[in-house]
Write an enzyme that holds these catalytic residues in place. Sequence first.
Site, PDB file in Angstrom:
ATOM      1  N   HIS A  55      -3.746   5.694  86.078  1.00  0.00           N
ATOM      2  CA  HIS A  55      -4.923   6.536  85.916  1.00  0.00           C
ATOM      3  C   HIS A  55      -6.034   6.017  86.833  1.00  0.00           C
ATOM      4  CE1 HIS A  55      -5.743   3.413  82.672  1.00  0.00           C
ATOM      5  NE2 HIS A  55      -6.824   3.334  83.418  1.00  0.00           N
TER       6      HIS A  55
HETATM    7  P1  TYD Z   1      -4.054   3.227  77.744  1.00  0.00           P
HETATM    8  O1  TYD Z   1      -5.315   3.678  78.387  1.00  0.00           O
HETATM    9  O2  TYD Z   1      -2.928   4.183  77.658  1.00  0.00           O
HETATM   10  O3  TYD Z   1      -3.532   1.911  78.443  1.00  0.00           O
HETATM   11  P2  TYD Z   1      -3.190   1.705  79.990  1.00  0.00           P
HETATM   12  O4  TYD Z   1      -3.664   2.927  80.699  1.00  0.00           O
HETATM   13  O5  TYD Z   1      -3.956   0.490  80.366  1.00  0.00           O
HETATM   14  O6  TYD Z   1      -1.739   1.513  80.118  1.00  0.00           O
HETATM   15  O7  TYD Z   1      -4.440   2.713  76.299  1.00  0.00           O
HETATM   16  C1  TYD Z   1      -3.481   2.502  75.294  1.00  0.00           C
HETATM   17  C2  TYD Z   1      -4.096   2.921  73.965  1.00  0.00           C
HETATM   18  O8  TYD Z   1      -5.213   2.094  73.637  1.00  0.00           O
HETATM   19  C3  TYD Z   1      -4.571   4.338  73.977  1.00  0.00           C
HETATM   20  O9  TYD Z   1      -4.263   4.912  72.698  1.00  0.00           O
HETATM   21  C4  TYD Z   1      -6.069   4.224  74.110  1.00  0.00           C
HETATM   22  C5  TYD Z   1      -6.359   2.904  73.444  1.00  0.00           C
HETATM   23  N1  TYD Z   1      -7.522   2.187  73.988  1.00  0.00           N
HETATM   24  C6  TYD Z   1      -8.642   2.004  73.212  1.00  0.00           C
HETATM   25  O10 TYD Z   1      -8.703   2.448  72.045  1.00  0.00           O
HETATM   26  N2  TYD Z   1      -9.691   1.311  73.716  1.00  0.00           N
HETATM   27  C7  TYD Z   1      -9.682   0.801  74.963  1.00  0.00           C
HETATM   28  O11 TYD Z   1     -10.659   0.163  75.384  1.00  0.00           O
HETATM   29  C8  TYD Z   1      -8.517   0.998  75.787  1.00  0.00           C
HETATM   30  C9  TYD Z   1      -8.448   0.463  77.188  1.00  0.00           C
HETATM   31  C10 TYD Z   1      -7.455   1.700  75.253  1.00  0.00           C
END
Ligand code: TYD
Length: 141
Positions: A55
């Site tokens: 992303h």
């Molecule tokens: P995600 O953004 O999918 O992780 P990455 O893109 O780094 O692989 O995040 C995983 C899950 O955690 C998703 O349900 C959103 C949640 N999340 C939060 O609640 N707070 C945060 O600060 C972050 C980064 C993710």
Amino acid sequence: MDQNGESLARLRPLAVRGDARGSLVAIEGLSDVPFAIARVYYVFGTTSGVDRGLHAHRRARQFAVAVRGSCTMLFDDGRRREQFRLDDPASGLMIEPMMWHEMSDFSPDCVLLVLADGPYDEADYIRDYDQFLSVTRSEAE
Ligand code: TYD
């Protein structure tokens, strides 16, 4: 490197305050990182072979440090891609806005610490690569 020989990012060294007891790194907002730290999260226990991230953020600025183990960070600004290996608790990488990023090759023990300049906001994410490309191209016009 781009046509000007510029890298998409550079690893920022962090001062290690070591003594006979061991090592300590302190990261202060607006000093060691160029933003006020509003949120801290860390990624750990990553399943072997998994890619994370995939992303870009519209506005958020972040700073990532592999405080244990290692992983690879791929950056893509819409024109080119560059990989960085994060394997040192004494250096980190700024993840600037509108930088598509993907993390891979996590070692089993990897703990990837991320500092962010704002609260979690799903509306700030661009999770579709084609949408990311069209936004970067429209901003370049
Ligand atoms: P995600 O953004 O999918 O992780 P990455 O893109 O780094 O692989 O995040 C995983 C899950 O955690 C998703 O349900 C959103 C949640 N999340 C939060 O609640 N707070 C945060 O600060 C972050 C980064 C993710």
